[in-house]
Scaffold this motif. Structure first.
Motif, PDB file in Angstrom:
ATOM      1  N   TYR A 301       2.324  -2.272 -14.376  1.00 50.89           N
ATOM      2  CA  TYR A 301       3.731  -2.678 -14.281  1.00 50.89           C
ATOM      3  C   TYR A 301       3.869  -4.172 -14.581  1.00 50.89           C
ATOM      4  O   TYR A 301       4.776  -4.599 -15.302  1.00 50.89           O
ATOM      5  N   VAL A 302       2.968  -4.963 -14.033  1.00 52.58           N
ATOM      6  CA  VAL A 302       2.978  -6.401 -14.281  1.00 52.58           C
ATOM      7  C   VAL A 302       2.326  -6.709 -15.629  1.00 52.58           C
ATOM      8  O   VAL A 302       2.790  -7.567 -16.387  1.00 52.58           O
ATOM      9  N   GLY A 303       1.269  -5.987 -15.958  1.00 53.19           N
ATOM     10  CA  GLY A 303       0.565  -6.259 -17.208  1.00 53.19           C
ATOM     11  C   GLY A 303       1.423  -6.052 -18.440  1.00 53.19           C
ATOM     12  O   GLY A 303       1.246  -6.741 -19.452  1.00 53.19           O
ATOM     13  N   ASP A 319      10.733  -8.627  -9.558  1.00 54.65           N
ATOM     14  CA  ASP A 319      10.894  -8.698  -8.113  1.00 54.65           C
ATOM     15  C   ASP A 319      10.715  -7.343  -7.430  1.00 54.65           C
ATOM     16  O   ASP A 319      10.812  -7.245  -6.205  1.00 54.65           O
ATOM     17  N   LYS A 320      10.423  -6.310  -8.201  1.00 51.50           N
ATOM     18  CA  LYS A 320      10.146  -4.999  -7.607  1.00 51.50           C
ATOM     19  C   LYS A 320       8.703  -4.884  -7.134  1.00 51.50           C
ATOM     20  O   LYS A 320       8.315  -3.861  -6.560  1.00 51.50           O
ATOM     21  N   VAL A 321       7.916  -5.926  -7.395  1.00 53.30           N
ATOM     22  CA  VAL A 321       6.556  -5.996  -6.872  1.00 53.30           C
ATOM     23  C   VAL A 321       6.378  -7.374  -6.257  1.00 53.30           C
ATOM     24  O   VAL A 321       7.175  -8.292  -6.506  1.00 53.30           O
ATOM     25  N   VAL A 322       5.359  -7.527  -5.457  1.00 52.60           N
ATOM     26  CA  VAL A 322       5.054  -8.824  -4.864  1.00 52.60           C
ATOM     27  C   VAL A 322       3.538  -8.992  -4.867  1.00 52.60           C
ATOM     28  O   VAL A 322       2.788  -8.025  -4.643  1.00 52.60           O
ATOM     29  N   GLU A 323       3.084 -10.201  -5.157  1.00 54.34           N
ATOM     30  CA  GLU A 323       1.641 -10.433  -5.201  1.00 54.34           C
ATOM     31  C   GLU A 323       1.053 -10.325  -3.798  1.00 54.34           C
ATOM     32  O   GLU A 323       1.568 -10.916  -2.849  1.00 54.34           O
ATOM     33  N   ASN A 336      -3.449  -6.127  -7.488  1.00 53.02           N
ATOM     34  CA  ASN A 336      -3.058  -7.359  -6.803  1.00 53.02           C
ATOM     35  C   ASN A 336      -1.609  -7.334  -6.354  1.00 53.02           C
ATOM     36  O   ASN A 336      -1.116  -8.331  -5.821  1.00 53.02           O
ATOM     37  N   TRP A 337      -0.923  -6.189  -6.550  1.00 48.43           N
ATOM     38  CA  TRP A 337       0.527  -6.164  -6.397  1.00 48.43           C
ATOM     39  C   TRP A 337       0.981  -5.113  -5.397  1.00 48.43           C
ATOM     40  O   TRP A 337       0.585  -3.945  -5.481  1.00 48.43           O
ATOM     41  N   GLY A 338       1.812  -5.538  -4.491  1.00 45.84           N
ATOM     42  CA  GLY A 338       2.417  -4.623  -3.543  1.00 45.84           C
ATOM     43  C   GLY A 338       3.688  -4.032  -4.123  1.00 45.84           C
ATOM     44  O   GLY A 338       4.463  -4.714  -4.807  1.00 45.84           O
ATOM     45  N   LYS A 343      12.736  -2.911   0.227  1.00 44.67           N
ATOM     46  CA  LYS A 343      12.287  -4.130   0.873  1.00 44.67           C
ATOM     47  C   LYS A 343      12.394  -4.111   2.394  1.00 44.67           C
ATOM     48  O   LYS A 343      11.868  -4.997   3.058  1.00 44.67           O
ATOM     49  N   THR A 344      13.082  -3.113   2.955  1.00 43.00           N
ATOM     50  CA  THR A 344      13.161  -2.961   4.405  1.00 43.00           C
ATOM     51  C   THR A 344      13.087  -1.480   4.738  1.00 43.00           C
ATOM     52  O   THR A 344      13.263  -0.622   3.860  1.00 43.00           O
ATOM     53  N   GLN A 345      12.903  -1.191   6.002  1.00 41.48           N
ATOM     54  CA  GLN A 345      12.795   0.202   6.425  1.00 41.48           C
ATOM     55  C   GLN A 345      14.132   0.934   6.408  1.00 41.48           C
ATOM     56  O   GLN A 345      14.171   2.151   6.628  1.00 41.48           O
ATOM     57  N   VAL A 346      15.227   0.238   6.123  1.00 43.28           N
ATOM     58  CA  VAL A 346      16.526   0.918   6.026  1.00 43.28           C
ATOM     59  C   VAL A 346      17.123   0.783   4.631  1.00 43.28           C
ATOM     60  O   VAL A 346      18.293   1.113   4.427  1.00 43.28           O
ATOM     61  N   ASP A 347      16.359   0.331   3.654  1.00 40.96           N
ATOM     62  CA  ASP A 347      16.863   0.293   2.283  1.00 40.96           C
ATOM     63  C   ASP A 347      17.153   1.717   1.804  1.00 40.96           C
ATOM     64  O   ASP A 347      16.359   2.638   2.053  1.00 40.96           O
TER      65      ASP A 347
END
Length: 451
Positions: A301-303, A319-323, A336-338, A343-347
């Protein structure tokens, strides 16, 4: 009569809603045995009231969310969008990724549970239709009947579509309206049945007046009237039409949907969650730095994301992933990516939204030869992500590549990529992360079917 309401108000913990959400694997869902403390199937069918049917509608919407995380895990793992890793269950990274001699098991939770939950919702909606059919002529007005029927048939069609996405050419059952369920039919026949159901439901919704006799959650905000729900119906029908390769029909269907190049891309229909008592949180939310039990983004996805001449990422959908602070590495896989779509448990989790409809319209216009119109819609998607207008060749081949690229990044983590590459016969373009891995085309039908 009703508008969209907060979750606490809609997904109330009434006896019927709890029964619908929490009972066992019986597809019939409601007990045939009288129970003074809980509504029975006989009670609903033989002594219907608007209040009982409204409560049933609430349970149907709530049930649509059950095990949706397993559906999304399945399609996202096979579509190489994410890694679901559980230290206690290796089947996520073995079976779903086809490691070595691993196969997709027809008696394992990743197919039995989402399959059963979708059919459970279907059966509850069928109960609604049977109840309306059995009700006396004066109990419900024509508009009330049409509202319940249009709602139920639309939900049935959508739930069948999700199961068809999983088993593909292995087929699904399209008739579960009685104790003796119908036969398994192939994918093409299933899609035609789903399309026909959606058309019939659209007709009923047009006769349903100005308001439903039941509440919907804020996930349907703006789509909680018969007219709004009809626009949702046409959106799902357009999705089915492109699956069928009927692009002219898709364009016609979109005219009655909520597609809008001036509206927010996020505008749409969602599964919603809360921490309220009796409700559930988003089951596909994992803190992106979590270890042990985690959801990591596939490194491709990042590559593969858009970059400028200096190699800097220019696509805001990054911004849909985070290092991750600590790279994930297990079972021969690493990232390396989460995963950070939710982004929260109620999204909320999208059912469908304006971005998908714009991309459907672009796809249909490409196939119909309307290249300029397709580019216009693709540019709406690109510009929202911070990208410049498309400047590539305006040929069918080039525009299909661009459309699939935008679907990959815009709809990331929403359950589309595996289906997209499969319907374009591009499963072989998905990366294989280990020697001997396999990209599956379809899931097996569950051994017991939980029917």
């Amino acid at each position: 009569m009703y508008t969209s309401l907060p979750l606490r108000a809609v997904f109330a913990t009434s006896a019927l809603v709890l029964l619908l959400m929490l009972s066992g694997c019986d597809l019939m869902e409601l007990s045939d045995d009288p129970d003074p403390n809980e509504p029975s199937l006989e009670d609903i069918l033989q002594d219907p009231t608007p209040a009982k049917l409204a409560n049933l509608a609430v349970g149907i919407e709530a049930g649509m969310r059950t095990d949706i995380n397993l559906y999304l895990t399945n399609v996202s793992m096979i579509g190489r969008e994410a890694y679901r890793f559980s230290a206690s269950d290796p089947r996520f990274t073995a079976d779903l990724l086809g490691r070595g001699s691993s196969v997709l098991d027809n008696n394992t939770f990743y197919i039995t549970r989402p399959w059963a939950e979708r059919y459970r919702v279907v059966r509850n909606a069928e109960i609604m239709l049977e109840t309306i059919d059995n009700a006396g002529g004066t109990l419900f007005s024509d508009a009330q009947r049409a509202g319940f029927e249009g709602y139920a048939e639309t939900i049935i069609a959508y739930q069948l579509l999700l199961n068809a996405n999983l088993t593909f050419e292995n087929g699904i059952r399209i008739d579960v309206s009685a104790n003796d369920v119908g036969p398994v039919v192939g994918y093409d026949e299933a899609l035609q049945n789903i399309a026909s159901r959606l058309d019939a439901a659209f007709g009923r919704l047009q006769a349903a007046g100005d308001a439903f006799e039941f509440p919907l959650s804020e996930g349907f905000e703006g789509f909680d009237t018969p007219a709004g729900f009809a626009a949702f119906n046409r959106a799902i029908a357009a999705r089915v039409a492109v699956y069928q390769g009927n692009y002219a029909r898709a364009l016609t269907l979109l005219e009655d949907s909520f597609v809008d190049d001036d509206a927010p891309l996020a505008q749409g229909i969602y599964h919603v969650f809360s921490t309220a008592p009796g409700d559930i949180v988003n089951p596909w939310f994992f803190p992106p730095q979590q270890s042990g039990n985690l959801l990591a983004a596939h490194p491709s996805y990042v590559g593969d994301i858009a970059r400028d001449a200096d190699g800097e990422i220019v696509d805001s959908r990054f911004d849909k992933v985070v290092e991750r602070e600590d790279a994930f590495a297990a079972d021969g896989l690493s990232s390396n990516w989460g995963f950070f779509v939710y982004k929260t448990q109620v999204d909320p989790i999208p059912v469908t939204r304006n971005a998908e409809l714009l991309l459907i319209r672009a796809e249909a216009n490409i196939w119909e030869g309307n290249f300029s119109d397709a580019v216009d819609d693709l540019n709406v998607i690109r510009n929202a992500a911070g990208l410049a207008d498309y400047d590539g060749e305006e040929t069918q081949e080039a525009l299909i590549d661009e459309m699939l690229e935008q679907r990959r990044y815009e709809l990331y983590g929403e359950g589309h990529r595996w289906i997209d590459v499969r319907r374009y016969d591009r499963l072989d373009t998905l990366p294989l992360d280990r020697d001997g891995d396999t990209v599956w085309e379809r899931f097996p039908i569950p051994a017991s079917e939980n029917l």
